[in-house]
Write a protein that holds these residues in place. Structure first.
Motif, PDB file in Angstrom:
ATOM      1  N   GLU A 218      48.718  40.487  30.582  1.00  0.00           N
ATOM      2  CA  GLU A 218      47.292  40.373  30.247  1.00  0.00           C
ATOM      3  C   GLU A 218      46.549  39.571  31.331  1.00  0.00           C
ATOM      4  N   LEU A 219      47.172  38.475  31.750  1.00  0.00           N
ATOM      5  CA  LEU A 219      46.587  37.639  32.802  1.00  0.00           C
ATOM      6  C   LEU A 219      46.490  38.426  34.114  1.00  0.00           C
ATOM      7  N   ALA A 220      47.517  39.204  34.407  1.00  0.00           N
ATOM      8  CA  ALA A 220      47.491  40.040  35.612  1.00  0.00           C
ATOM      9  C   ALA A 220      46.354  41.054  35.536  1.00  0.00           C
ATOM     10  N   ASN A 221      46.138  41.609  34.347  1.00  0.00           N
ATOM     11  CA  ASN A 221      45.034  42.563  34.192  1.00  0.00           C
ATOM     12  C   ASN A 221      43.695  41.918  34.518  1.00  0.00           C
ATOM     13  N   VAL A 222      43.511  40.671  34.078  1.00  0.00           N
ATOM     14  CA  VAL A 222      42.250  39.970  34.341  1.00  0.00           C
ATOM     15  C   VAL A 222      42.021  39.861  35.840  1.00  0.00           C
ATOM     16  N   PHE A 223      43.081  39.488  36.571  1.00  0.00           N
ATOM     17  CA  PHE A 223      42.902  39.165  37.984  1.00  0.00           C
ATOM     18  C   PHE A 223      43.198  40.336  38.920  1.00  0.00           C
ATOM     19  N   ASN A 224      43.640  41.473  38.402  1.00  0.00           N
ATOM     20  CA  ASN A 224      43.818  42.643  39.270  1.00  0.00           C
ATOM     21  C   ASN A 224      42.477  43.145  39.807  1.00  0.00           C
ATOM     22  N   THR A 225      41.391  42.774  39.146  1.00  0.00           N
ATOM     23  CA  THR A 225      40.069  43.078  39.681  1.00  0.00           C
ATOM     24  C   THR A 225      39.752  42.065  40.778  1.00  0.00           C
ATOM     25  N   ALA A 226      39.596  42.551  42.002  1.00  0.00           N
ATOM     26  CA  ALA A 226      39.492  41.646  43.160  1.00  0.00           C
ATOM     27  C   ALA A 226      38.292  40.720  43.094  1.00  0.00           C
ATOM     28  N   THR A 227      37.219  41.164  42.430  1.00  0.00           N
ATOM     29  CA  THR A 227      35.990  40.367  42.430  1.00  0.00           C
ATOM     30  C   THR A 227      36.005  39.244  41.403  1.00  0.00           C
ATOM     31  N   VAL A 228      37.045  39.172  40.566  1.00  0.00           N
ATOM     32  CA  VAL A 228      36.961  38.255  39.426  1.00  0.00           C
ATOM     33  C   VAL A 228      37.018  36.783  39.865  1.00  0.00           C
ATOM     34  N   ILE A 229      37.734  36.471  40.950  1.00  0.00           N
ATOM     35  CA  ILE A 229      37.834  35.073  41.361  1.00  0.00           C
ATOM     36  C   ILE A 229      36.483  34.535  41.870  1.00  0.00           C
ATOM     37  N   PRO A 230      35.825  35.226  42.818  1.00  0.00           N
ATOM     38  CA  PRO A 230      34.484  34.754  43.195  1.00  0.00           C
ATOM     39  C   PRO A 230      33.485  34.751  42.031  1.00  0.00           C
ATOM     40  N   THR A 231      33.639  35.715  41.116  1.00  0.00           N
ATOM     41  CA  THR A 231      32.727  35.745  39.959  1.00  0.00           C
ATOM     42  C   THR A 231      32.971  34.540  39.061  1.00  0.00           C
ATOM     43  N   LEU A 232      34.241  34.198  38.847  1.00  0.00           N
ATOM     44  CA  LEU A 232      34.578  32.990  38.079  1.00  0.00           C
ATOM     45  C   LEU A 232      34.010  31.749  38.768  1.00  0.00           C
ATOM     46  N   ALA A 233      34.200  31.681  40.089  1.00  0.00           N
ATOM     47  CA  ALA A 233      33.765  30.498  40.838  1.00  0.00           C
ATOM     48  C   ALA A 233      32.259  30.290  40.715  1.00  0.00           C
TER      49      ALA A 233
END
Lengths: 177, 90
Positions: A117-132
């Motif tokens: 489930e965690l991998a699914n969240v972060f497999n989207t490349a844009t999610v880290i900058p969006t989180l930040a």
């Protein structure tokens, strides 16, 4: 299969950390505040990086701070800390880190199911900058695929949410007048 | 074929890499067993493995091995994992 709990109290936005230790400690404090761990877990997360290096920086800008299960893990839990200024952990490719996810697991063999489930969240490349760049804790929960928390009695530490709450209070009192 | 993924503790990080290695193998249509382990267990786990996937930070901790050691920078990037596995196994 679902992720460990990520209550609003486990989310800290725009934290000022002087270095990686402070950033990891903030993720530990957020886990403790949400009731997932007691205080020593944060120290153990720091100790893992002191022992093994910055391998916990598993993607550009993201550190997954964690330690082994132990008596200081009260229940499974996640925390999210976004940093006002990114900090270096010493990783050759993925520094600097702007998002620290804290992970506490109560048993070594109970958590495999939520990793996908965690991998699914972060497999989207844009999610880290969006989180930040996120400015409110509910927005961060939604990036993890979680719905509204409905725990207003237990608010996240967020300048934006405080401002929003003040604004709501102000407009409310104006309505009353 | 056996592929070992290794992190410091064997909880959390290596399992994320395991999930994404399995997704990469599926994409490449390669059948392999993927085993997650930690620094303490890697020598045993990798004794009969063809490939070890890990972080650049942990390569030195593996010690002597006959397996190909592949460094993964982004554990969430299935494209990176697939490309590096394809190069090593192809």
């Amino acid at each position: 299969m679902s992720l460990p709990p990520l209550p609003l109290s486990a989310i800290s936005i725009g934290v000022h950390a002087e270095g990686w230790r402070a950033a990891v400690t903030a993720a530990g404090a957020a886990l403790e505040r949400s009731g997932a761990t007691s205080a020593s877990y944060a120290e153990r997360m720091v100790a893992v990086i002191e022992e093994f290096g910055a391998y916990v920086v598993i993607a550009p800008g993201l550190a997954l701070a964690h330690a082994r299960p132990g008596t200081d893990v009260l229940r499974d839990g996640l925390s999210v800390v976004t940093l006002a200024e990114p900090v270096n952990f010493g990783h050759p490719h993925n520094d600097p880190v702007s998002v620290v996810v804290g992970l506490a697991v109560s048993s070594a063999d109970q958590h495999v199911h939520f990793v996908a489930e965690l991998a699914n969240v972060f497999n989207t490349a844009t999610v880290i900058p969006t989180l930040a760049a996120a400015t409110d804790a509910e927005g961060i929960r939604s990036l993890f695929g979680l719905g509204l928390a409905h725990t207003s009695s237990n608010p996240a530490i967020s300048p934006a949410s405080v401002a929003a709450r003040k604004a709501a209070t102000t407009s409310g009192s104006e309505d009353a007048v | 074929m056996k592929i070992v993924v290794m992190c410091g503790l064997g909880v959390g990080t290596s399992e994320i890499l395991k999930v994404n290695a399995e997704r990469a193998l599926e994409r490449l249509e390669i059948e392999a067993e993927v085993v997650a382990t930690d620094v303490a267990g890697v020598q045993t786990a990798a004794a009969d493995a063809q490939v070890i996937l890990t972080s650049s930070e942990l390569v030195a901790a593996i010690g002597r091995t006959n397996a190909d050691v592949i460094v993964i920078d982004n554990f969430f990037d299935v494209d990176e994992v697939a490309a590096k596995l394809e190069t090593a196994l192809g």
